[in-house]
Motif scaffolding. Structure first.
Motif, short mmCIF file in Angstrom:
data_model
loop_
_atom_site.label_atom_id
_atom_site.label_comp_id
_atom_site.label_asym_id
_atom_site.label_seq_id
_atom_site.Cartn_x
_atom_site.Cartn_y
_atom_site.Cartn_z
N GLY A 147 0.59 -1.19 0.03
CA GLY A 147 0.56 0.00 0.13
C GLY A 147 1.00 1.35 0.44
O GLY A 147 -0.26 2.42 -0.17
N LEU A 148 2.16 1.15 -0.49
CA LEU A 148 3.04 2.18 0.27
C LEU A 148 3.09 2.74 -1.66
O LEU A 148 3.31 2.17 -2.24
CB LEU A 148 4.45 1.93 0.43
N GLY A 149 2.51 3.81 -1.42
CA GLY A 149 2.37 4.38 -3.31
C GLY A 149 3.83 5.34 -3.56
O GLY A 149 5.04 5.10 -3.06
N GLY A 150 3.29 6.08 -4.40
CA GLY A 150 4.96 5.75 -5.73
C GLY A 150 4.38 7.24 -6.12
O GLY A 150 3.35 7.96 -6.56
N THR A 156 3.12 14.03 -11.68
CA THR A 156 2.46 13.77 -10.38
C THR A 156 3.53 14.27 -9.85
O THR A 156 2.67 14.66 -8.25
CB THR A 156 3.20 12.08 -10.06
N VAL A 157 5.15 14.40 -9.47
CA VAL A 157 5.73 14.65 -7.96
C VAL A 157 5.87 16.09 -7.72
O VAL A 157 5.31 16.92 -6.89
CB VAL A 157 7.66 14.58 -8.84
N LEU A 158 5.41 17.03 -9.17
CA LEU A 158 5.28 18.60 -8.68
C LEU A 158 3.71 18.36 -8.61
O LEU A 158 3.51 19.55 -7.25
CB LEU A 158 5.60 19.00 -11.00
N LEU A 164 1.30 19.51 -1.17
CA LEU A 164 1.87 19.61 0.69
C LEU A 164 2.67 20.48 0.93
O LEU A 164 2.46 21.06 1.92
CB LEU A 164 3.04 18.37 0.00
N ASN A 165 3.08 21.65 -0.15
CA ASN A 165 3.81 22.82 0.38
C ASN A 165 3.25 23.46 -0.87
O ASN A 165 4.29 24.40 -1.45
CB ASN A 165 5.36 22.62 0.37
N VAL A 257 18.28 16.78 -6.23
CA VAL A 257 17.88 17.64 -4.69
C VAL A 257 17.08 19.22 -5.14
O VAL A 257 16.57 19.49 -4.53
CB VAL A 257 19.49 18.54 -4.46
N GLU A 258 17.08 19.66 -6.27
CA GLU A 258 16.31 20.50 -6.83
C GLU A 258 14.60 19.95 -6.83
O GLU A 258 13.84 20.53 -5.61
CB GLU A 258 16.41 20.74 -8.20
N LEU A 259 14.64 18.73 -7.45
CA LEU A 259 13.34 18.05 -6.76
C LEU A 259 12.65 18.13 -5.48
O LEU A 259 11.29 18.49 -4.88
CB LEU A 259 12.98 16.64 -7.29
#
Length: 263
Positions: A147-150, A156-158, A164-165, A257-259
């Protein structure tokens, strides 16, 4: 005018929900860590048996971050991963809106950032960073809990960073300039492995904290963030413990790191 900061005021015993106070020693002081996070107010205390615990409070848009951390700790702690044991999580209405409270066991020691700042001996630094690299390699080799997402793509990351921020300047991450490296096999990652989230004692790593961004993802993201700001000698010591995959190209390190700095 700058909006009010929800974590500018120290926590007091009067702030705590009844359920939290009931688990603490009657005369426990609330001690603040040297540094506070962006998404929670944090305090150290003692539980009713005198054992050290950590209290976190998040409100508003940051509530999702503390929810994620609780879910992650419940999933990873039974695996024997070096993470704090979750003891209590609750949500309640408050004057600032819905707030979340998380109580965990406190891992012993000081952060890796503080340890490296105090450790002047080259052999001591090398041993500590090699141990850290070995710990991270074991984490990445651990089968992820069910169940741990990804994140399966950059968009999707952006989108997750925006959610979240809300203060993150996501627009500055230009995918045309920051092209993703060639894909590698995904792994169980911590997702926020700055040195302030690594605890150490006696020259060894005792565990990792702040698991809100744990997921199935690219292991190079953990490696890049872990080595961010280290000297070449320190990076070599870390890679010695982690293995050959701990030697990233400059382009790979800069990308991840930038991500990470968006969150």
């Amino acid at each position: 005018m700058e909006p009010p900061r929800p974590y500018a005021v120290s926590l007091t015993l009067a702030d705590l929900p009844d359920e939290v106070r009931a688990m603490l020693a009657a005369d426990t002081p609330l001690q603040e860590p040297p540094r506070q996070g962006r998404t929670s107010r944090v305090a150290f205390a003692l539980d009713a048996s005198g054992r050290p615990v950590v209290l976190k409070r998040s409100v508003g848009p940051h509530l999702e971050v503390i929810r994620r951390e609780h879910r992650a700790l419940c999933a990873v702690h039974p695996l024997g991963v070096p993470a704090p044991e979750p003891l209590l999580f609750l949500e309640r209405a408050a004057s600032a809106g819905l707030e979340g409270w998380l109580m965990t066991r406190r891992l012993p020691g000081i952060t890796l950032e503080a340890a490296l700042g105090a450790e002047l001996d080259r052999a001591g630094r090398t041993a500590l960073l090699t141990n850290f690299g070995a710990h991270l390699a074991r984490l990445h080799a651990t089968p992820p809990p069910p169940g741990l997402g990804g994140h399966d793509c950059l968009e999707t990351v952006l989108a997750s960073a925006r959610r979240l921020n809300p203060a993150a300047d996501v627009a500055r991450f230009d995918p045309r300039r920051n092209r993703p490296p060639a894909p590698v096999a995904l792994a169980f990652i911590h997702g926020d492995l700055f040195l302030v989230n690594v605890m150490t004692e006696g020259g060894r790593v005792t565990g990792l904290i702040d698991w809100s961004f744990a997921e199935v993802g690219d292991p190079r993201s953990d490696v890049a963030v872990a080595m961010h700001g280290l000297t070449r000698a320190d990076q070599a010591a870390f890679a010695e413990g982690y293995g050959p995959a701990g030697r990233l190209t400059p382009a790979e390190a800069a990308y991840f790191v930038e991500l990470a700095l968006l969150f």
